[in-house]
Design a protein around this motif. Structure first.
Motif, mmCIF file in Angstrom:
data_model
loop_
_atom_site.group_PDB
_atom_site.id
_atom_site.type_symbol
_atom_site.label_atom_id
_atom_site.label_comp_id
_atom_site.label_asym_id
_atom_site.label_seq_id
_atom_site.Cartn_x
_atom_site.Cartn_y
_atom_site.Cartn_z
ATOM 1 N N VAL A 259 0.839 -1.199 0.000
ATOM 2 C CA VAL A 259 0.000 0.000 0.000
ATOM 3 C C VAL A 259 0.872 1.246 0.000
ATOM 4 C CG1 VAL A 259 -1.899 -1.127 1.212
ATOM 5 C CG2 VAL A 259 -0.209 0.115 2.513
ATOM 6 N N ILE A 260 0.303 2.326 -0.519
ATOM 7 C CA ILE A 260 0.939 3.635 -0.484
ATOM 8 C C ILE A 260 -0.024 4.567 0.231
ATOM 9 C CG2 ILE A 260 1.785 5.569 -1.858
ATOM 10 C CD1 ILE A 260 2.310 3.554 -4.128
ATOM 11 N N LYS A 261 0.452 5.223 1.278
ATOM 12 C CA LYS A 261 -0.379 6.179 2.018
ATOM 13 C C LYS A 261 0.093 7.588 1.688
ATOM 14 C CE LYS A 261 -1.671 3.264 5.886
ATOM 15 N NZ LYS A 261 -1.792 3.139 7.340
ATOM 16 N N ILE A 262 -0.842 8.427 1.290
ATOM 17 C CA ILE A 262 -0.555 9.807 0.924
ATOM 18 C C ILE A 262 -1.319 10.718 1.886
ATOM 19 C CG2 ILE A 262 -0.752 11.553 -0.891
ATOM 20 C CD1 ILE A 262 1.122 9.342 -1.697
ATOM 21 N N PHE A 263 -0.578 11.615 2.556
ATOM 22 C CA PHE A 263 -1.191 12.541 3.504
ATOM 23 C C PHE A 263 -1.212 13.981 2.994
ATOM 24 C CE2 PHE A 263 0.189 8.983 6.078
ATOM 25 C CZ PHE A 263 -0.870 8.787 6.915
ATOM 26 N N SER A 264 -0.357 14.312 2.017
ATOM 27 C CA SER A 264 -0.256 15.707 1.588
ATOM 28 C C SER A 264 0.011 15.798 0.085
ATOM 29 C CB SER A 264 0.871 16.416 2.347
ATOM 30 O OG SER A 264 2.123 15.893 1.950
ATOM 31 N N GLU A 265 -0.129 17.004 -0.428
ATOM 32 C CA GLU A 265 0.149 17.271 -1.847
ATOM 33 C C GLU A 265 1.617 16.997 -2.185
ATOM 34 O OE1 GLU A 265 -1.669 18.414 -4.484
ATOM 35 O OE2 GLU A 265 -3.571 18.382 -3.413
ATOM 36 N N ASN A 266 2.514 17.282 -1.249
ATOM 37 C CA ASN A 266 3.942 17.051 -1.495
ATOM 38 C C ASN A 266 4.239 15.569 -1.704
ATOM 39 O OD1 ASN A 266 4.471 19.766 -1.230
ATOM 40 N ND2 ASN A 266 4.945 19.613 0.946
ATOM 41 N N GLN A 267 3.592 14.725 -0.934
ATOM 42 C CA GLN A 267 3.792 13.291 -1.101
ATOM 43 C C GLN A 267 3.228 12.809 -2.430
ATOM 44 O OE1 GLN A 267 1.931 11.853 2.468
ATOM 45 N NE2 GLN A 267 3.871 11.854 3.603
ATOM 46 N N LEU A 268 2.107 13.399 -2.854
ATOM 47 C CA LEU A 268 1.534 13.043 -4.149
ATOM 48 C C LEU A 268 2.453 13.486 -5.287
ATOM 49 C CD1 LEU A 268 -0.771 11.827 -5.753
ATOM 50 C CD2 LEU A 268 -1.902 14.046 -5.661
ATOM 51 N N LEU A 269 3.048 14.642 -5.159
ATOM 52 C CA LEU A 269 3.998 15.117 -6.157
ATOM 53 C C LEU A 269 5.185 14.156 -6.272
ATOM 54 C CD1 LEU A 269 4.949 17.379 -8.092
ATOM 55 C CD2 LEU A 269 6.069 18.410 -6.122
ATOM 56 N N LEU A 270 5.692 13.704 -5.144
ATOM 57 C CA LEU A 270 6.786 12.731 -5.146
ATOM 58 C C LEU A 270 6.349 11.425 -5.812
ATOM 59 C CD1 LEU A 270 9.643 11.950 -4.235
ATOM 60 C CD2 LEU A 270 8.643 11.233 -2.063
ATOM 61 N N LEU A 271 5.136 10.966 -5.512
ATOM 62 C CA LEU A 271 4.628 9.742 -6.132
ATOM 63 C C LEU A 271 4.514 9.896 -7.646
ATOM 64 C CD1 LEU A 271 3.433 6.890 -5.946
ATOM 65 C CD2 LEU A 271 1.208 7.948 -5.538
ATOM 66 N N ARG A 272 4.040 11.052 -8.112
ATOM 67 C CA ARG A 272 3.939 11.273 -9.554
ATOM 68 C C ARG A 272 5.314 11.246 -10.210
ATOM 69 N NH1 ARG A 272 -0.180 15.471 -8.697
ATOM 70 N NH2 ARG A 272 1.501 16.969 -8.850
ATOM 71 N N ASN A 273 6.321 11.750 -9.516
ATOM 72 C CA ASN A 273 7.672 11.771 -10.086
ATOM 73 C C ASN A 273 8.321 10.392 -10.125
ATOM 74 O OD1 ASN A 273 7.756 14.499 -10.702
ATOM 75 N ND2 ASN A 273 8.376 15.042 -8.632
ATOM 76 N N ILE A 274 8.046 9.544 -9.153
ATOM 77 C CA ILE A 274 8.659 8.213 -9.142
ATOM 78 C C ILE A 274 7.774 7.151 -9.784
ATOM 79 C CG2 ILE A 274 10.031 8.735 -7.104
ATOM 80 C CD1 ILE A 274 8.135 6.823 -5.545
ATOM 81 N N ASN A 275 6.574 7.516 -10.179
ATOM 82 C CA ASN A 275 5.639 6.549 -10.753
ATOM 83 C C ASN A 275 6.221 5.775 -11.942
ATOM 84 O OD1 ASN A 275 3.065 5.258 -10.808
ATOM 85 N ND2 ASN A 275 2.514 6.553 -12.534
ATOM 86 N N PRO A 276 6.941 6.405 -12.880
ATOM 87 C CA PRO A 276 7.510 5.625 -13.990
ATOM 88 C C PRO A 276 8.520 4.571 -13.534
ATOM 89 C CG PRO A 276 7.552 7.959 -14.513
ATOM 90 C CD PRO A 276 7.141 7.839 -13.069
ATOM 91 N N LEU A 277 9.067 4.723 -12.354
ATOM 92 C CA LEU A 277 10.065 3.776 -11.850
ATOM 93 C C LEU A 277 9.451 2.600 -11.090
ATOM 94 C CD1 LEU A 277 12.552 6.436 -10.443
ATOM 95 C CD2 LEU A 277 12.599 5.336 -12.686
ATOM 96 N N LEU A 278 8.138 2.604 -10.901
ATOM 97 C CA LEU A 278 7.489 1.591 -10.074
ATOM 98 C C LEU A 278 7.261 0.257 -10.777
ATOM 99 C CD1 LEU A 278 4.889 3.745 -8.114
ATOM 100 C CD2 LEU A 278 7.118 2.920 -7.344
ATOM 101 N N GLY A 279 7.550 0.187 -12.058
ATOM 102 C CA GLY A 279 7.423 -1.081 -12.784
ATOM 103 C C GLY A 279 5.998 -1.589 -12.804
ATOM 104 N N LYS A 280 5.800 -2.824 -12.338
ATOM 105 C CA LYS A 280 4.457 -3.416 -12.382
ATOM 106 C C LYS A 280 3.503 -2.760 -11.390
ATOM 107 C CE LYS A 280 5.092 -7.283 -9.195
ATOM 108 N NZ LYS A 280 4.966 -8.724 -9.050
ATOM 109 N N TYR A 281 4.014 -1.954 -10.469
ATOM 110 C CA TYR A 281 3.156 -1.252 -9.508
ATOM 111 C C TYR A 281 2.822 0.171 -9.970
ATOM 112 C CZ TYR A 281 4.545 -5.110 -6.546
ATOM 113 O OH TYR A 281 4.767 -6.360 -6.047
ATOM 114 N N ARG A 282 3.179 0.504 -11.193
ATOM 115 C CA ARG A 282 2.924 1.836 -11.733
ATOM 116 C C ARG A 282 1.428 2.117 -11.772
ATOM 117 N NH1 ARG A 282 5.839 2.599 -17.107
ATOM 118 N NH2 ARG A 282 5.012 0.519 -17.220
ATOM 119 N N LEU A 283 1.056 3.340 -11.402
ATOM 120 C CA LEU A 283 -0.344 3.740 -11.360
ATOM 121 C C LEU A 283 -0.739 4.445 -12.655
ATOM 122 C CD1 LEU A 283 -0.365 5.188 -7.749
ATOM 123 C CD2 LEU A 283 -1.221 2.980 -8.476
#
Length: 128
Positions: A3-27
């Motif tokens: 699971v990924i827990k997001i509490f703030s906009e900053n964490q969502l921004l970080l998730l969007r930036n690393i999303n291409p690196l997540l492989g099969k877990y990419r959103l």
């Protein structure tokens, strides 16, 4: 269960930036956009957004395990919202159906949104 827990906009921004690196877990992009709209709401002091990145089979128990707010009780809303995915650049999203569940923790007056997916082959299967 991952699971990924997001509490703030900053964490969502970080998730969007690393999303291409997540492989099969990419959103999918549509899910990331939906997460942005949800975070604009007032979720309360303990509110957050949870994304379950592994397939869910038993909605209620898997979601309770992912939320993990012991000793508080989680109240499920009556409606489950389906999130249709039509992104062509995510070929792995073909066999997935995404859902959004809103939960409420009465003791802290907080809302938790859970985004999860069920594989289509398990979604319409009738248990025997």
């Amino acid at each position: 269960m991952k699971v990924i827990k997001i509490f703030s906009e900053n964490q969502l921004l970080l998730l969007r930036n690393i999303n291409p690196l997540l492989g099969k877990y990419r959103l999918p992009k549509r899910i990331l956009k939906r997460m942005h709209y949800i975070l604009e709401e007032d979720l309360g002091p303990q509110g957050c957004l949870i994304v379950i990145v592994t397939p869910v089979r038993d909605d209620t128990h898997d979601i309770e395990d992912a939320v993990n707010v012991y000793p508080f009780k989680v109240q499920f809303s009556d409606s489950i919202e389906g999130q249709e995915i039509k992104d062509m650049d995510y070929s792995d999203s073909k066999g997935r159906e995404w859902f959004l569940e809103k939960l409420h923790i009465q003791e802290t007056n907080s809302d938790i949104y859970v985004l999860y997916f069920i594989l289509k082959k398990h979604l319409y299967r009738v248990p025997q």
